[in-house]
Motif scaffolding. Sequence first.
Motif, PDB file in Angstrom:
ATOM      1  N   ALA A  40      34.979  50.331  48.515  1.00 26.39           N
ATOM      2  CA  ALA A  40      36.262  49.646  48.396  1.00 26.39           C
ATOM      3  C   ALA A  40      37.000  49.728  49.728  1.00 26.39           C
ATOM      4  O   ALA A  40      37.138  50.811  50.307  1.00 26.39           O
ATOM      5  N   ARG A  41      37.449  48.599  50.221  1.00 31.98           N
ATOM      6  CA  ARG A  41      38.173  48.532  51.491  1.00 31.98           C
ATOM      7  C   ARG A  41      39.676  48.626  51.212  1.00 31.98           C
ATOM      8  O   ARG A  41      40.259  47.760  50.558  1.00 31.98           O
ATOM      9  N   GLU A  42      40.312  49.663  51.716  1.00 23.30           N
ATOM     10  CA  GLU A  42      41.720  49.899  51.421  1.00 23.30           C
ATOM     11  C   GLU A  42      42.605  48.758  51.925  1.00 23.30           C
ATOM     12  O   GLU A  42      43.592  48.406  51.271  1.00 23.30           O
ATOM     13  N   TRP A  54      41.824  45.570  52.197  1.00 31.04           N
ATOM     14  CA  TRP A  54      41.658  44.463  51.255  1.00 31.04           C
ATOM     15  C   TRP A  54      42.411  44.755  49.956  1.00 31.04           C
ATOM     16  O   TRP A  54      43.072  43.887  49.387  1.00 31.04           O
ATOM     17  N   LEU A  55      42.286  45.994  49.482  1.00 31.27           N
ATOM     18  CA  LEU A  55      42.938  46.387  48.230  1.00 31.27           C
ATOM     19  C   LEU A  55      44.453  46.295  48.361  1.00 31.27           C
ATOM     20  O   LEU A  55      45.138  45.824  47.446  1.00 31.27           O
ATOM     21  N   ASP A  87      30.906  45.269  49.074  1.00 29.80           N
ATOM     22  CA  ASP A  87      32.214  45.876  49.328  1.00 29.80           C
ATOM     23  C   ASP A  87      33.328  45.078  48.652  1.00 29.80           C
ATOM     24  O   ASP A  87      34.305  45.658  48.160  1.00 29.80           O
ATOM     25  N   THR A 100      35.793  46.585  45.867  1.00 29.01           N
ATOM     26  CA  THR A 100      37.242  46.491  46.025  1.00 29.01           C
ATOM     27  C   THR A 100      37.882  45.851  44.798  1.00 29.01           C
ATOM     28  O   THR A 100      38.945  46.289  44.333  1.00 29.01           O
TER      29      THR A 100
END
Length: 383
Positions: free
Chosen positions: A226-228, A230-231, A280, A284
């Motif tokens: 998970a890309r922070e 993007w989140l 990813d 996410t």
Amino acid sequence: MSEGPSQPAEAYIGLMSGTSLDGVDGVLLQRTAGQGTGWQTLAHAHRPFPPALRQAMLALNTPGDNELHRAAEASQALVVLYATVVHALCTEADVLPSEVTAIGAHGQTVRHRPDLGYTCQLNHPALLAEMTGIDVVADFRSRDVAAGGQGAPLVPAFHDAIFARPDATVVVLNIGGMANLSILRPGQTPLGFDCGPGNALLDMWCEWQTGHAYDANGEWGAGGNAREAWLSDALAEPYFALPPPKSTGRDLFNPAWLQRWLAPHGLTDGPQADPDTARDVQATLCELTARSAALAVQAHAPDAQEVVVCGGGALNGDLMRRLSEQLPGVHVARSDAHGLDAMQVEAAAFAWLAWTHMQRLAGNLPAVTGARGPRVLGAFYPA
């Protein structure tokens, strides 16, 4: 809820086809007043949507040509599937249609705009009554919307009847295409609202990238990170900050939303050149479902000791793991642990709502939907 006898004294069928568009779930319940929760499960049946019907339903979520005709055809096809599930339930439980008091048929939501005063579920309850010989209760959301409510969620009262504890605050988190939660506090009126996307965005991305309609057990997404950043962009969606009562659906969390979120990161809805990047994104989106639900629990039920998870999302091991990580100190478990299979809960709720209609009891909770008061929900179609 447990298996009951084959000949119910008073029985109801609930049918649910949710925003995940995976198919129809049906449950046959028996009323057992004074025993446990007051209900026993006699049978459960599931039938997947034929691909053509699923595509027709997806297409009707957005404006297009000849909508009235396409909606009428899709409604008839849906009811044929509903009737198949009803017959399967009666066969499994060895129950005659004449022994079923009523069917609660929610229909398929294709537009939900309580802000504009309407909600639209595809259904053909008159045809269902003809095909099954059983009274049908349908169109549950419209009366609540007419009374100024959101028309959703309608399940918190049922959740309270089944999952409430006298000694602790329990949150029931239903993860279908969208995610909604019910807050059950001892001695208090249940609260509830839609907290955001459930499986819808996950399923969209998975199908675009892999050709599969969903990520079984979350195994594909579990291999990503998970890309922070993007989140953080996803959580900036204004819906998350709205106070309840609130409800949402594919009118908001749809392919256009997903494309708008992807674009600033140089991503598109087409297959990604880098398979790790595609994973990813899935990771996410899974974290988005978990994090938005957990934030809602922490904001509105910080005293929760238990989160009961139901709906298709409960079968996603990666999502369940992320939920547990986001809610330390809270017991997170599937509804199966309480005797009701995760895939049966929503269908059972609409059997229960059919019962409330037949008893002329209010099925909505104004504290949940924002309606002007309690209302008897549904329209009745006699066999």
